[in-house]
Design a protein around this motif. Structure first.
Motif, short mmCIF file in Angstrom:
data_model
loop_
_atom_site.label_atom_id
_atom_site.label_comp_id
_atom_site.label_asym_id
_atom_site.label_seq_id
_atom_site.Cartn_x
_atom_site.Cartn_y
_atom_site.Cartn_z
N ASP A 168 63.18 26.29 -42.62
CA ASP A 168 63.16 25.90 -41.24
C ASP A 168 63.58 24.62 -41.15
OD1 ASP A 168 61.57 28.25 -41.43
OD2 ASP A 168 59.94 27.09 -41.12
N LEU A 169 63.42 23.44 -41.89
CA LEU A 169 64.02 22.16 -41.69
C LEU A 169 65.51 22.17 -42.01
CD1 LEU A 169 60.86 21.49 -42.11
CD2 LEU A 169 61.74 19.54 -43.62
N LEU A 170 66.07 23.03 -42.90
CA LEU A 170 67.38 23.18 -43.02
C LEU A 170 68.31 23.81 -41.89
CD1 LEU A 170 67.48 24.17 -46.92
CD2 LEU A 170 68.20 21.88 -45.98
N GLN A 171 67.51 24.90 -41.41
CA GLN A 171 68.00 25.61 -39.89
C GLN A 171 68.11 24.45 -39.06
OE1 GLN A 171 66.21 29.38 -39.53
NE2 GLN A 171 66.94 29.35 -37.32
N ARG A 172 66.89 23.76 -38.75
CA ARG A 172 67.06 23.18 -37.77
C ARG A 172 68.31 21.95 -37.72
NH1 ARG A 172 63.11 18.88 -39.14
NH2 ARG A 172 65.04 17.80 -39.44
N GLN A 173 68.60 21.53 -39.13
CA GLN A 173 69.91 20.60 -39.45
C GLN A 173 71.24 21.32 -39.05
OE1 GLN A 173 68.38 19.18 -43.14
NE2 GLN A 173 66.84 17.96 -42.18
N GLY A 174 71.15 22.70 -39.10
CA GLY A 174 72.35 23.34 -39.21
C GLY A 174 72.94 23.75 -40.36
N PHE A 175 72.14 23.74 -41.49
CA PHE A 175 72.50 24.04 -42.76
C PHE A 175 72.26 25.37 -43.40
CE2 PHE A 175 72.00 19.12 -43.41
CZ PHE A 175 73.40 18.89 -42.99
N TYR A 176 71.15 25.91 -42.67
CA TYR A 176 70.73 27.29 -43.03
C TYR A 176 70.57 28.39 -42.00
CZ TYR A 176 67.94 30.13 -46.41
OH TYR A 176 67.40 31.20 -47.21
N PRO A 177 71.74 28.81 -41.62
CA PRO A 177 71.54 29.85 -40.27
C PRO A 177 70.94 31.09 -40.93
CG PRO A 177 73.80 29.84 -41.36
CD PRO A 177 73.16 28.68 -41.98
N PRO A 178 70.22 31.64 -39.81
CA PRO A 178 69.38 32.97 -40.14
C PRO A 178 70.54 34.13 -40.72
CG PRO A 178 69.51 32.64 -37.99
CD PRO A 178 70.11 31.50 -38.43
N PRO A 179 70.17 34.94 -41.38
CA PRO A 179 70.89 36.00 -41.84
C PRO A 179 71.31 37.03 -40.67
CG PRO A 179 68.74 36.53 -42.50
CD PRO A 179 68.83 34.99 -42.17
N PRO A 180 72.55 37.83 -40.61
CA PRO A 180 72.98 38.47 -39.41
C PRO A 180 71.66 39.63 -39.15
CG PRO A 180 74.60 38.51 -41.08
CD PRO A 180 73.59 37.67 -41.72
N GLY A 181 71.42 39.62 -37.81
CA GLY A 181 70.56 40.46 -37.32
C GLY A 181 69.06 39.84 -37.02
N ALA A 182 68.79 38.70 -37.86
CA ALA A 182 67.51 38.26 -37.73
C ALA A 182 67.58 37.25 -36.45
CB ALA A 182 67.47 37.24 -39.13
N PRO A 183 66.34 37.06 -35.73
CA PRO A 183 66.20 36.06 -34.67
C PRO A 183 66.72 34.75 -35.06
CG PRO A 183 64.12 37.41 -35.33
CD PRO A 183 64.95 37.49 -36.31
N ALA A 184 67.26 34.03 -33.91
CA ALA A 184 67.76 32.68 -33.99
C ALA A 184 66.61 31.65 -34.05
CB ALA A 184 68.56 32.43 -32.69
N TYR A 185 65.67 32.08 -33.99
CA TYR A 185 64.31 30.97 -34.07
C TYR A 185 64.04 30.84 -35.44
CZ TYR A 185 64.57 33.71 -29.73
OH TYR A 185 65.07 34.40 -28.77
N PRO A 186 63.64 29.59 -35.78
CA PRO A 186 62.89 29.38 -37.19
C PRO A 186 61.81 30.13 -37.34
CG PRO A 186 63.36 27.37 -35.96
CD PRO A 186 63.32 28.26 -34.92
N GLY A 187 61.25 30.11 -38.62
CA GLY A 187 60.14 30.87 -38.93
C GLY A 187 60.00 31.98 -39.85
#
Length: 325
Positions: free
Chosen positions: A43-62
């Motif tokens: 989640d920390l990596l996603q917030r920093q722009g380094f780990y986007p969710p896979p296709p089809g997954a919600p854009a929110y962390p968790g």
């Protein structure tokens, strides 16, 4: 509904509680009204722009949540509206509701509070799939766990101990007493001690049969040095970097194995198999109290930024949960 969004990558304050569209269950899915989610390094990596969710997954962390089923697709069987569950997610746990493939649902284990169940799915699936399914840890072997105070680490200590292994962990010394209470036979302060020497010392020079590593590049050569003959190194994180030189001669001499895995991006059928194994083999241990969810603290979902700061500080033991009333 509302969810934690990330309008722009950045620090913890990039997390914004905002109105977003309600999820609808697609084929094979249910909608869960979230009671809690847990903060993971991803989640920390996603917030920093380094780990986007896979296709089809919600854009929110968790990557995990607990809650109550509020809707099911017509083709879903075995789950009913009103049922308390926890779930492995590809994303979307930081929200009031989330759509989940039914194959990634788990019942709340006996004796575990609904909120605290959010601390279990991601760590249980990660540790089970890597330590047991992939590395084949068995009774009598030695398991070395790096980052023993993390959610992954605290679960791995308990599962390894339950399987009859001798568990050795690296962690800050302030966390050692807690980890020994969870079953760790030996604790190593990675800032003051050489974990290779310490592992050899406590195994009479043999080394660790299985190593669960969150560091990656910076630990690679030393992890190989710490392996026993026939040892298995599983890398699940890159907190110490992505690239390192591997001495194949050292690995060959030990007949060792190095594997690297990620859970979030696996296809649905693989996640379903892992979840099924966890339900059959791990959930009875949780229900019996042999393994318990380790929760450092619970914060309201609206304080997600503070929760991220806490996890970044590495001062916690176990999981930091985000809760909804």
């Amino acid at each position: 509904m509302r969810a934690i969004t990330i309008p722009e990558p950045g620090g913890p304050d990039a997390l914004v509680w905002a109105e977003v569209p309600d999820p609808e269950p697609g084929p094979g899915e249910v909608v869960v009204d979230v009671r809690a989610s847990a903060v993971n390094r991803a989640d920390l990596l996603q917030r920093q722009g380094f780990y986007p969710p896979p296709p089809g997954a919600p854009a929110y962390p968790g990557l995990e949540c607990s809650g109550v089923v509020s809707a099911t697709a017509p083709d879903v069987t075995g789950w009913q509206v009103g049922q308390e569950v926890c779930a492995l997610l590809a994303g979307g746990g930081y929200a009031e509701r989330v759509a989940v493939p039914a194959a990634q649902l788990l019942p709340v284990p006996a004796g575990v509070a609904l909120v605290d169940a959010a601390a279990l799915p991601e760590v249980a699936c990660t540790v089970w799939s890597n330590v047991v399914q992939l590395a084949r840890l068995t009774a009598g072997e030695t398991l070395l766990v790096h980052g023993g105070g993390s959610g992954i680490g605290t679960f791995a200590v308990q599962l390894g101990t339950a399987l009859g292994a001798t568990v050795v962990v690296t962690a800050r010394s302030v966390k050692h007493e807690r980890l020994r209470g969870l079953g760790a036979a030996h604790t190593i302060d990675y800032r003051e001690q050489d974990f290779v020497e310490e592992v050899r010392a406590v195994t009479d020079g043999r080394g660790a049969d299985v190593i669960l590593d969150i560091m990656g590049a910076s630990y690679l050569s030393r992890n190989v040095a710490a392996l026993a003959d026939g040892g298995r190194l599983v890398v699940i994180g890159m907190q110490g970097g992505r690239k390192a030189e591997l001495d194949l001669g050292a690995l060959l001499a030990k007949r060792g194995t190095v594997a690297a895995t990620a859970l979030r991006s696996r296809p649905l059928n693989q996640k379903a198999e892992i979840v099924r194994g966890v339900r059959e083999q791990v959930w009875p241990l949780v229900g019996a109290g042999t393994i318990t969810p380790i929760v450092d603290r619970r914060l309201p979902m609206t304080e997600a930024a503070e929760a991220h700061r806490l996890v970044e500080s590495n001062d916690h033991v176990g999981k930091v949960l985000l809760t909804l009333d």
